[in-house]
Design an enzyme around this catalytic site. Structure first.
Site, PDB file in Angstrom:
ATOM      1  N   HIS A   8       0.832  -1.208   0.000  1.00 41.71           N
ATOM      2  CA  HIS A   8       0.000   0.000   0.000  1.00 41.71           C
ATOM      3  C   HIS A   8       0.875   1.270   0.000  1.00 41.71           C
ATOM      4  O   HIS A   8       2.057   1.179  -0.285  1.00 41.71           O
ATOM      5  CB  HIS A   8      -1.001  -0.054   1.157  1.00 41.71           C
ATOM      6  N   GLU A  46      -2.095   0.221   7.991  1.00 39.48           N
ATOM      7  CA  GLU A  46      -1.211  -0.819   7.456  1.00 39.48           C
ATOM      8  C   GLU A  46      -0.048  -0.221   6.664  1.00 39.48           C
ATOM      9  O   GLU A  46       1.073  -0.712   6.756  1.00 39.48           O
ATOM     10  CB  GLU A  46      -2.019  -1.788   6.580  1.00 39.48           C
ATOM     11  N   HIS A 101       2.968  -7.069   4.568  1.00 41.04           N
ATOM     12  CA  HIS A 101       1.593  -6.636   4.806  1.00 41.04           C
ATOM     13  C   HIS A 101       1.180  -6.902   6.241  1.00 41.04           C
ATOM     14  O   HIS A 101       1.846  -7.626   6.983  1.00 41.04           O
ATOM     15  CB  HIS A 101       0.630  -7.382   3.864  1.00 41.04           C
ATOM     16  N   GLU A 176       1.904 -11.722   5.647  1.00 38.48           N
ATOM     17  CA  GLU A 176       0.929 -10.996   6.467  1.00 38.48           C
ATOM     18  C   GLU A 176       1.450 -11.150   7.895  1.00 38.48           C
ATOM     19  O   GLU A 176       1.309 -12.204   8.507  1.00 38.48           O
ATOM     20  CB  GLU A 176      -0.472 -11.603   6.308  1.00 38.48           C
TER      21      GLU A 176
END
Ligand code: ZN
Length: 212
Positions: A8, A46, A101, A176
């Site tokens: 992101h 995030e 992430h 993650e």
């Protein structure tokens, strides 16, 4: 050389027309250029988590003599799109591509998981190498965070829909690191000390994969 891909970006939410634009997903379809990512219930985003962990991981890899390329230069820009990120490892001739992430799952879910592309598009040898990278990072991360209790198997998961993995021509994983919607995970993910500990293990796993 290693590519670290902090998921992101800080400017994504303010630029929906850019990040919602379709880009190749690596399997003949399209998906959105990028997304805003998730956040803790307290609002720690995030994109800030992934950026900070990437910088801390980079510092450790560089201290070990490994050159590192990041897929974005800061945490205030927009994108890049997932297809550009996914092709970055091949573009610079990296030995590994690691996407960082934080998940946004149901609050009861805790733990980290490492994702590889399946069915593999880059060939059997590349798939084998990606699996080795995934296991090395999984084994290192368990020192600071349990494997996911809600996804995958023993900390490993496979997905067909992630363009950043599908389009990589070098060994590639996403991690993650935890579930930002889980109170226990959110606590360490929101703390500099927690992120530093995770980055240390992430770097250790990458170094193990590199044979260093
Ligand atoms: Zn993400």
């Amino acid at each position: 050389m290693v590519v670290l891909d902090p998921g992101h970006n800080g400017g994504n939410a303010a630029h929906p027309s850019i990040i919602n634009a379709p880009v190749p997903d690596g399997r003949g379809g399209t998906k959105a250029c990028n997304t805003t990512g998730t956040a803790t219930n307290a609002g720690y985003p995030e994109h800030a988590f992934t950026w900070d962990v990437a910088l801390r991981t980079r510092a450790r890899l560089e201290a070990a003599g490994v050159r590192v390329v990041l897929t974005r230069p800061d945490d205030v820009g927009v994108g890049p799109c997932v297809d550009v990120r996914g092709r970055s490892g091949g573009r610079v001739g990296a030995a590994a591509f690691v996407g960082i992430h934080g998940d946004g799952a149901a609050a009861s879910g805790r733990g980290f998981h490492v994702i590889t592309s399946s069915p593999p598009l880059a060939g059997t040898a590349m798939a084998t190498a990606s699996s080795a990278l995934a296991r090395a990072v999984r084994d290192a991360m368990t020192a600071v965070e349990p494997v996911s209790n809600y996804l995958g198997s023993d900390g490993l998961d496979q997905r067909s829909d992630l363009a950043g993995l599908n389009l990589s021509t070098v060994p590639a994983i996403y991690i993650e690191c935890g579930n930002m919607r889980n109170a226990t995970d959110a606590a360490w993910m929101s703390s500099a000390a927690g992120r530093d500990a995770a980055a240390a293990r992430l770097a250790a796993g990458i170094l193990r994969f590199l044979g260093r």
